[in-house]
Design a protein around this motif. Sequence first.
Motif, PDB file in Angstrom:
ATOM      1  N   ALA A  63       2.563   4.434 -12.363  1.00 37.86           N
ATOM      2  CA  ALA A  63       3.438   3.699 -11.450  1.00 37.86           C
ATOM      3  C   ALA A  63       4.887   4.163 -11.570  1.00 37.86           C
ATOM      4  O   ALA A  63       5.613   4.282 -10.572  1.00 37.86           O
ATOM      5  CB  ALA A  63       3.328   2.202 -11.731  1.00 37.86           C
ATOM      6  N   LEU A  66       5.236   7.590  -9.846  1.00 39.48           N
ATOM      7  CA  LEU A  66       5.235   7.470  -8.387  1.00 39.48           C
ATOM      8  C   LEU A  66       6.553   6.921  -7.878  1.00 39.48           C
ATOM      9  O   LEU A  66       7.005   7.264  -6.765  1.00 39.48           O
ATOM     10  CB  LEU A  66       4.084   6.563  -7.945  1.00 39.48           C
ATOM     11  CG  LEU A  66       2.673   7.128  -8.130  1.00 39.48           C
ATOM     12  CD1 LEU A  66       1.629   6.091  -7.745  1.00 39.48           C
ATOM     13  CD2 LEU A  66       2.483   8.398  -7.292  1.00 39.48           C
ATOM     14  N   ARG A  75       2.885  13.131  -5.409  1.00 41.39           N
ATOM     15  CA  ARG A  75       1.851  12.110  -5.564  1.00 41.39           C
ATOM     16  C   ARG A  75       0.477  12.747  -5.797  1.00 41.39           C
ATOM     17  O   ARG A  75      -0.285  12.293  -6.652  1.00 41.39           O
ATOM     18  CB  ARG A  75       1.823  11.219  -4.325  1.00 41.39           C
ATOM     19  CG  ARG A  75       0.849  10.050  -4.444  1.00 41.39           C
ATOM     20  CD  ARG A  75       0.784   9.275  -3.141  1.00 41.39           C
ATOM     21  NE  ARG A  75       2.121   8.815  -2.752  1.00 41.39           N
ATOM     22  CZ  ARG A  75       2.492   8.607  -1.491  1.00 41.39           C
ATOM     23  NH1 ARG A  75       1.655   8.838  -0.506  1.00 41.39           N
ATOM     24  NH2 ARG A  75       3.731   8.176  -1.235  1.00 41.39           N
ATOM     25  N   PHE A  79      -1.775  12.194  -9.098  1.00 37.16           N
ATOM     26  CA  PHE A  79      -3.151  11.685  -9.036  1.00 37.16           C
ATOM     27  C   PHE A  79      -4.116  12.641  -9.725  1.00 37.16           C
ATOM     28  O   PHE A  79      -5.037  12.225 -10.428  1.00 37.16           O
ATOM     29  CB  PHE A  79      -3.573  11.475  -7.579  1.00 37.16           C
ATOM     30  CG  PHE A  79      -2.989  10.243  -6.940  1.00 37.16           C
ATOM     31  CD1 PHE A  79      -2.052   9.460  -7.617  1.00 37.16           C
ATOM     32  CD2 PHE A  79      -3.355   9.863  -5.647  1.00 37.16           C
ATOM     33  CE1 PHE A  79      -1.513   8.327  -7.030  1.00 37.16           C
ATOM     34  CE2 PHE A  79      -2.822   8.725  -5.061  1.00 37.16           C
ATOM     35  CZ  PHE A  79      -1.892   7.968  -5.741  1.00 37.16           C
ATOM     36  N   LEU A  90      -7.282   7.208  -8.612  1.00 35.15           N
ATOM     37  CA  LEU A  90      -6.110   6.595  -7.997  1.00 35.15           C
ATOM     38  C   LEU A  90      -6.154   6.746  -6.490  1.00 35.15           C
ATOM     39  O   LEU A  90      -6.711   7.717  -5.954  1.00 35.15           O
ATOM     40  CB  LEU A  90      -4.828   7.220  -8.546  1.00 35.15           C
ATOM     41  CG  LEU A  90      -4.662   7.168 -10.082  1.00 35.15           C
ATOM     42  CD1 LEU A  90      -3.423   7.952 -10.501  1.00 35.15           C
ATOM     43  CD2 LEU A  90      -4.556   5.730 -10.549  1.00 35.15           C
ATOM     44  N   PHE A  92      -3.462   5.415  -2.941  1.00 35.56           N
ATOM     45  CA  PHE A  92      -2.222   4.747  -2.556  1.00 35.56           C
ATOM     46  C   PHE A  92      -2.346   4.269  -1.118  1.00 35.56           C
ATOM     47  O   PHE A  92      -2.786   5.007  -0.237  1.00 35.56           O
ATOM     48  CB  PHE A  92      -1.013   5.691  -2.693  1.00 35.56           C
ATOM     49  CG  PHE A  92       0.299   5.045  -2.394  1.00 35.56           C
ATOM     50  CD1 PHE A  92       0.870   4.138  -3.268  1.00 35.56           C
ATOM     51  CD2 PHE A  92       0.964   5.337  -1.201  1.00 35.56           C
ATOM     52  CE1 PHE A  92       2.078   3.540  -2.974  1.00 35.56           C
ATOM     53  CE2 PHE A  92       2.174   4.740  -0.915  1.00 35.56           C
ATOM     54  CZ  PHE A  92       2.739   3.837  -1.807  1.00 35.56           C
ATOM     55  N   GLU A  93      -1.959   3.017  -0.903  1.00 39.42           N
ATOM     56  CA  GLU A  93      -2.009   2.402   0.430  1.00 39.42           C
ATOM     57  C   GLU A  93      -0.569   2.096   0.855  1.00 39.42           C
ATOM     58  O   GLU A  93       0.019   1.088   0.431  1.00 39.42           O
ATOM     59  CB  GLU A  93      -2.843   1.123   0.379  1.00 39.42           C
ATOM     60  CG  GLU A  93      -3.090   0.501   1.739  1.00 39.42           C
ATOM     61  CD  GLU A  93      -3.966  -0.740   1.654  1.00 39.42           C
ATOM     62  OE1 GLU A  93      -4.205  -1.355   2.702  1.00 39.42           O
ATOM     63  OE2 GLU A  93      -4.401  -1.102   0.524  1.00 39.42           O
ATOM     64  N   PRO A  94       0.028   2.982   1.693  1.00 37.84           N
ATOM     65  CA  PRO A  94       1.435   2.795   2.077  1.00 37.84           C
ATOM     66  C   PRO A  94       1.636   1.503   2.876  1.00 37.84           C
ATOM     67  O   PRO A  94       0.798   1.124   3.692  1.00 37.84           O
ATOM     68  CB  PRO A  94       1.741   4.024   2.927  1.00 37.84           C
ATOM     69  CG  PRO A  94       0.665   5.008   2.594  1.00 37.84           C
ATOM     70  CD  PRO A  94      -0.542   4.212   2.267  1.00 37.84           C
ATOM     71  N   ARG A 143      -4.856  -3.305  -8.953  1.00 39.27           N
ATOM     72  CA  ARG A 143      -3.932  -3.042  -7.858  1.00 39.27           C
ATOM     73  C   ARG A 143      -2.510  -3.410  -8.302  1.00 39.27           C
ATOM     74  O   ARG A 143      -2.294  -4.531  -8.776  1.00 39.27           O
ATOM     75  CB  ARG A 143      -4.324  -3.829  -6.615  1.00 39.27           C
ATOM     76  CG  ARG A 143      -5.716  -3.457  -6.081  1.00 39.27           C
ATOM     77  CD  ARG A 143      -5.956  -4.060  -4.720  1.00 39.27           C
ATOM     78  NE  ARG A 143      -5.812  -5.507  -4.738  1.00 39.27           N
ATOM     79  CZ  ARG A 143      -5.710  -6.244  -3.628  1.00 39.27           C
ATOM     80  NH1 ARG A 143      -5.715  -5.661  -2.445  1.00 39.27           N
ATOM     81  NH2 ARG A 143      -5.596  -7.548  -3.719  1.00 39.27           N
ATOM     82  N   LEU A 146       3.819  -1.576  -5.508  1.00 35.49           N
ATOM     83  CA  LEU A 146       4.980  -0.687  -5.575  1.00 35.49           C
ATOM     84  C   LEU A 146       5.932  -0.996  -4.419  1.00 35.49           C
ATOM     85  O   LEU A 146       5.543  -1.686  -3.453  1.00 35.49           O
ATOM     86  CB  LEU A 146       4.517   0.773  -5.524  1.00 35.49           C
ATOM     87  CG  LEU A 146       3.585   1.222  -6.660  1.00 35.49           C
ATOM     88  CD1 LEU A 146       3.203   2.668  -6.471  1.00 35.49           C
ATOM     89  CD2 LEU A 146       4.240   1.021  -8.011  1.00 35.49           C
ATOM     90  N   LEU A 151      -0.719   0.538  -5.192  1.00 29.02           N
ATOM     91  CA  LEU A 151      -1.437   1.555  -5.954  1.00 29.02           C
ATOM     92  C   LEU A 151      -2.784   0.982  -6.385  1.00 29.02           C
ATOM     93  O   LEU A 151      -2.840  -0.070  -7.021  1.00 29.02           O
ATOM     94  CB  LEU A 151      -0.619   1.962  -7.181  1.00 29.02           C
ATOM     95  CG  LEU A 151      -1.334   2.891  -8.164  1.00 29.02           C
ATOM     96  CD1 LEU A 151      -1.647   4.243  -7.524  1.00 29.02           C
ATOM     97  CD2 LEU A 151      -0.481   3.077  -9.428  1.00 29.02           C
ATOM     98  N   HIS A 152      -3.865   1.663  -6.000  1.00 32.04           N
ATOM     99  CA  HIS A 152      -5.227   1.261  -6.393  1.00 32.04           C
ATOM    100  C   HIS A 152      -5.668   2.136  -7.567  1.00 32.04           C
ATOM    101  O   HIS A 152      -5.648   3.378  -7.464  1.00 32.04           O
ATOM    102  CB  HIS A 152      -6.198   1.429  -5.227  1.00 32.04           C
ATOM    103  CG  HIS A 152      -5.930   0.511  -4.083  1.00 32.04           C
ATOM    104  ND1 HIS A 152      -6.600  -0.672  -3.882  1.00 32.04           N
ATOM    105  CD2 HIS A 152      -5.022   0.600  -3.049  1.00 32.04           C
ATOM    106  CE1 HIS A 152      -6.145  -1.270  -2.795  1.00 32.04           C
ATOM    107  NE2 HIS A 152      -5.177  -0.508  -2.264  1.00 32.04           N
TER     108      HIS A 152
END
Length: 449
Positions: A63, A66, A75, A79, A90, A92-94, A143, A146, A151-152
Amino acid sequence: MKRIARLLRGILPRGLLGRALLIILLPLLILQGVALQLFYGGHLDVISRRLAGGVAGDVGMVAELLSRFPGESDRSWIFHEAAWRFDLSLAFEPGASIAGGANRPSWLPILPLEDDLVQAMGERVRLPFDTDWQSDPRSVIIRVQLPDGVLHVEAPRKRLFFGTLYLFVIWMVGTSLLLFLVAALFMKNQVRAIRRLASAAEAFGVGRQHGPIKPEGAAEVRQAAAAFNQMQGRIRRFINQRTEMLAGISHDLRTPLTRLRLGLAMLPPGAEEDATAMSEDVAEMERLIATYLAFARGEGTEQSQPADLAQLVRDVAAKAVRGGAALSVQAPESLVLPLRVDALRRCLGNLLDNACRHAAKIVVALREKPVMEAGRAPTRWVEITVDDDGPGIPEAAREEAFRPFASFSAGGTGLGLAIARDIARAHGGDVVLEGSPLGGLRARVKLPA
């Protein structure tokens, strides 16, 4: 305190085997409980916190990287390195956010894994997060919120859970079961020997002689079995010697009585009246001798064998009817029990003789009657009741009537009831006197079925 004691008596097993196994099982459970508590409070707790701290530290490092390097290429590199070095998957969901921020229940709530992970995440990540222990059976989904998305993280469960716990639990349960099984088999053999001794003593007490028992089990049980065999032999020798002695006395007494009877038969004419009276006295003496001999012998030489008690009752009643008694019988068609037939015939005959001498109406009944005893299964008994409409015996004097030579009316020797009770008790039962529904006396014979 008394209520607690009564409650414990109701819960605790009554048998020796159950109590012995409980004595073994309770310390074993306490020992395993103490060992498990020490394991949970010491080794497992420390290891769980260290593993959770390691995963939380790796997630916190990812974290932080990132946040410092938000570029797409950075990124991807982060990962890739995290998957290779930390064994973390990992994504990532923006623009997303964590809804509610609640943690789902742990897959194994008896272990401190979830609490340790939540505590470690709070210390090392310091960002909003949640955990999911149920969606994936092989991973824990974390989860982390951020600034620009969520971040998953999929962390393998093996990083939080160590397999030695299974071995420890299997070892504890397995050794406990093995020790309990060995103790159960050992105690069962010991209790079996005690049960055989008790059965032999009970059988000997009711006249079912099966010979000496084989000593087995612990040294104390073997000693008790040997002492029982010696006692059984001494009692048998005593009975045999007493019977032989009484038989000799009976023979010696009957010889002069026979000479008296012959002398009376040879009296000169004119003395018939005196001879008849003296002959009646001689017959009475012979009858008394036979009665005393039967009482002293107690019918101890006869062995029990299966016999139809219902038919025996009907036979004894029929004999009384032929003698002029007004008698009725209530009995099933057949009821086979181990009995000393001749002895029990004498017992019932004595009771019927007493009733016939004092009553005009007699009712004999035979029935089965289960008996409930506290802490034990129901047992089968049979009862024979002899009811009459005679004058009866006062309640205060009924027990006294069983004493030898006690007589409450003319014409009795005072041994009939004593012999009847002696025979019933030799069968493992008893005879009691009660008030009769007919208004006279009831003699109740109780025998084990």
